[in-house]
Design a protein around this motif. Structure first.
Motif, PDB file in Angstrom:
ATOM      1  N   MET A  58       9.997  -7.009  -1.009  1.00  0.00           N
ATOM      2  CA  MET A  58       8.609  -6.640  -0.855  1.00  0.00           C
ATOM      3  C   MET A  58       7.728  -7.651  -1.579  1.00  0.00           C
ATOM      4  N   ASP A  59       6.523  -7.804  -1.115  1.00  0.00           N
ATOM      5  CA  ASP A  59       5.577  -8.749  -1.697  1.00  0.00           C
ATOM      6  C   ASP A  59       5.251  -8.412  -3.150  1.00  0.00           C
ATOM      7  N   LEU A  60       5.234  -7.150  -3.490  1.00  0.00           N
ATOM      8  CA  LEU A  60       4.946  -6.724  -4.861  1.00  0.00           C
ATOM      9  C   LEU A  60       5.983  -7.297  -5.815  1.00  0.00           C
ATOM     10  N   GLU A  61       7.243  -7.203  -5.443  1.00  0.00           N
ATOM     11  CA  GLU A  61       8.320  -7.764  -6.265  1.00  0.00           C
ATOM     12  C   GLU A  61       8.178  -9.275  -6.386  1.00  0.00           C
ATOM     13  N   LYS A  62       7.926  -9.922  -5.276  1.00  0.00           N
ATOM     14  CA  LYS A  62       7.818 -11.382  -5.238  1.00  0.00           C
ATOM     15  C   LYS A  62       6.689 -11.889  -6.122  1.00  0.00           C
ATOM     16  N   ALA A  63       5.530 -11.268  -6.031  1.00  0.00           N
ATOM     17  CA  ALA A  63       4.345 -11.824  -6.675  1.00  0.00           C
ATOM     18  C   ALA A  63       3.969 -11.189  -7.999  1.00  0.00           C
ATOM     19  N   CYS A  64       4.467  -9.995  -8.287  1.00  0.00           N
ATOM     20  CA  CYS A  64       3.941  -9.261  -9.439  1.00  0.00           C
ATOM     21  C   CYS A  64       4.934  -9.001 -10.565  1.00  0.00           C
ATOM     22  N   PHE A  65       6.210  -8.850 -10.234  1.00  0.00           N
ATOM     23  CA  PHE A  65       7.175  -8.405 -11.245  1.00  0.00           C
ATOM     24  C   PHE A  65       7.389  -9.410 -12.374  1.00  0.00           C
ATOM     25  N   SER A  66       7.132 -10.697 -12.138  1.00  0.00           N
ATOM     26  CA  SER A  66       7.349 -11.660 -13.226  1.00  0.00           C
ATOM     27  C   SER A  66       6.365 -11.434 -14.369  1.00  0.00           C
ATOM     28  N   CYS A  67       5.207 -10.866 -14.090  1.00  0.00           N
ATOM     29  CA  CYS A  67       4.215 -10.579 -15.143  1.00  0.00           C
ATOM     30  C   CYS A  67       4.059  -9.093 -15.423  1.00  0.00           C
ATOM     31  N   HIS A  68       4.449  -8.255 -14.459  1.00  0.00           N
ATOM     32  CA  HIS A  68       4.270  -6.805 -14.589  1.00  0.00           C
ATOM     33  C   HIS A  68       5.564  -6.090 -14.203  1.00  0.00           C
ATOM     34  N   ASN A  76      -4.825  -1.826  -6.009  1.00  0.00           N
ATOM     35  CA  ASN A  76      -5.370  -2.192  -4.707  1.00  0.00           C
ATOM     36  C   ASN A  76      -6.741  -2.853  -4.861  1.00  0.00           C
ATOM     37  N   ALA A  77      -7.563  -2.328  -5.778  1.00  0.00           N
ATOM     38  CA  ALA A  77      -8.897  -2.904  -5.996  1.00  0.00           C
ATOM     39  C   ALA A  77      -8.802  -4.345  -6.481  1.00  0.00           C
ATOM     40  N   VAL A  78      -7.888  -4.625  -7.417  1.00  0.00           N
ATOM     41  CA  VAL A  78      -7.787  -6.007  -7.915  1.00  0.00           C
ATOM     42  C   VAL A  78      -7.233  -6.952  -6.850  1.00  0.00           C
ATOM     43  N   LEU A  79      -6.401  -6.433  -5.954  1.00  0.00           N
ATOM     44  CA  LEU A  79      -5.921  -7.247  -4.833  1.00  0.00           C
ATOM     45  C   LEU A  79      -7.054  -7.519  -3.848  1.00  0.00           C
ATOM     46  N   ILE A  80      -7.817  -6.485  -3.522  1.00  0.00           N
ATOM     47  CA  ILE A  80      -8.929  -6.638  -2.582  1.00  0.00           C
ATOM     48  C   ILE A  80      -9.972  -7.602  -3.140  1.00  0.00           C
ATOM     49  N   ASN A  81     -10.265  -7.489  -4.430  1.00  0.00           N
ATOM     50  CA  ASN A  81     -11.264  -8.348  -5.065  1.00  0.00           C
ATOM     51  C   ASN A  81     -10.762  -9.772  -5.302  1.00  0.00           C
ATOM     52  N   GLY A  82      -9.463 -10.002  -5.135  1.00  0.00           N
ATOM     53  CA  GLY A  82      -8.895 -11.324  -5.356  1.00  0.00           C
ATOM     54  C   GLY A  82      -8.627 -11.634  -6.820  1.00  0.00           C
ATOM     55  N   ASP A  83      -8.688 -10.613  -7.673  1.00  0.00           N
ATOM     56  CA  ASP A  83      -8.422 -10.814  -9.099  1.00  0.00           C
ATOM     57  C   ASP A  83      -6.942 -11.007  -9.386  1.00  0.00           C
ATOM     58  N   MET A  84      -6.104 -10.454  -8.544  1.00  0.00           N
ATOM     59  CA  MET A  84      -4.663 -10.572  -8.695  1.00  0.00           C
ATOM     60  C   MET A  84      -4.083 -10.926  -7.340  1.00  0.00           C
ATOM     61  N   PRO A 130       2.912 -17.559 -11.127  1.00  0.00           N
ATOM     62  CA  PRO A 130       4.116 -18.318 -10.776  1.00  0.00           C
ATOM     63  C   PRO A 130       4.401 -18.344  -9.275  1.00  0.00           C
ATOM     64  N   VAL A 131       4.050 -17.253  -8.587  1.00  0.00           N
ATOM     65  CA  VAL A 131       4.271 -17.156  -7.149  1.00  0.00           C
ATOM     66  C   VAL A 131       2.974 -16.668  -6.500  1.00  0.00           C
ATOM     67  N   ALA A 132       2.525 -17.359  -5.493  1.00  0.00           N
ATOM     68  CA  ALA A 132       1.308 -16.973  -4.785  1.00  0.00           C
ATOM     69  C   ALA A 132       1.656 -16.122  -3.569  1.00  0.00           C
ATOM     70  N   LEU A 133       0.721 -15.283  -3.185  1.00  0.00           N
ATOM     71  CA  LEU A 133       0.852 -14.527  -1.946  1.00  0.00           C
ATOM     72  C   LEU A 133       0.101 -15.253  -0.841  1.00  0.00           C
ATOM     73  N   ALA A 147      -1.619 -13.142   4.556  1.00  0.00           N
ATOM     74  CA  ALA A 147      -0.951 -12.078   5.326  1.00  0.00           C
ATOM     75  C   ALA A 147      -0.172 -11.135   4.401  1.00  0.00           C
ATOM     76  N   GLU A 148       0.517 -11.697   3.410  1.00  0.00           N
ATOM     77  CA  GLU A 148       1.258 -10.866   2.456  1.00  0.00           C
ATOM     78  C   GLU A 148       0.307  -9.995   1.634  1.00  0.00           C
ATOM     79  N   ARG A 149      -0.798 -10.580   1.200  1.00  0.00           N
ATOM     80  CA  ARG A 149      -1.773  -9.837   0.414  1.00  0.00           C
ATOM     81  C   ARG A 149      -2.368  -8.702   1.243  1.00  0.00           C
ATOM     82  N   GLU A 150      -2.718  -8.976   2.480  1.00  0.00           N
ATOM     83  CA  GLU A 150      -3.269  -7.938   3.365  1.00  0.00           C
ATOM     84  C   GLU A 150      -2.242  -6.836   3.636  1.00  0.00           C
TER      85      GLU A 150
END
Length: 81
Positions: free
Chosen positions: A1-11, A42-50, A56-59, A62-65
């Protein structure tokens, strides 16, 4: 999942920036717990804050949406008040 790919290294289990461990978050339960955290995510994703630009890994867009749509579909399914 995209969450694992992009977020787990920091969260994730090994690091919890901002005190947030997404690996342990889980879906909203029958009391609506955790739904506030998911909505904030979801708000920080929509706002582009995260994820941040120096993550380390960008989304891809399409993955972000896809992630925004998935989180937006999470609902509280517990008993009505």
């Amino acid at each position: 999942m995209d969450l694992e790919k992009a977020c787990f290294s920091c969260h994730g289990d090994s690091k919890q920036k901002g005190g947030l461990n997404l690996q342990q978050l889980g879906a909203p339960d029958d009391q609506g717990n955790r739904l506030k955290v998911w909505r904030h995510l979801n708000a920080v994703l929509i706002n582009g804050d995260m994820p941040p630009s120096d993550a380390p890994v960008a989304l891809t867009e399409a993955e972000r949406e896809r992630l925004i749509t998935w989180i937006g579909g999470l609902r509280y399914h517990g008993p009505a008040d």
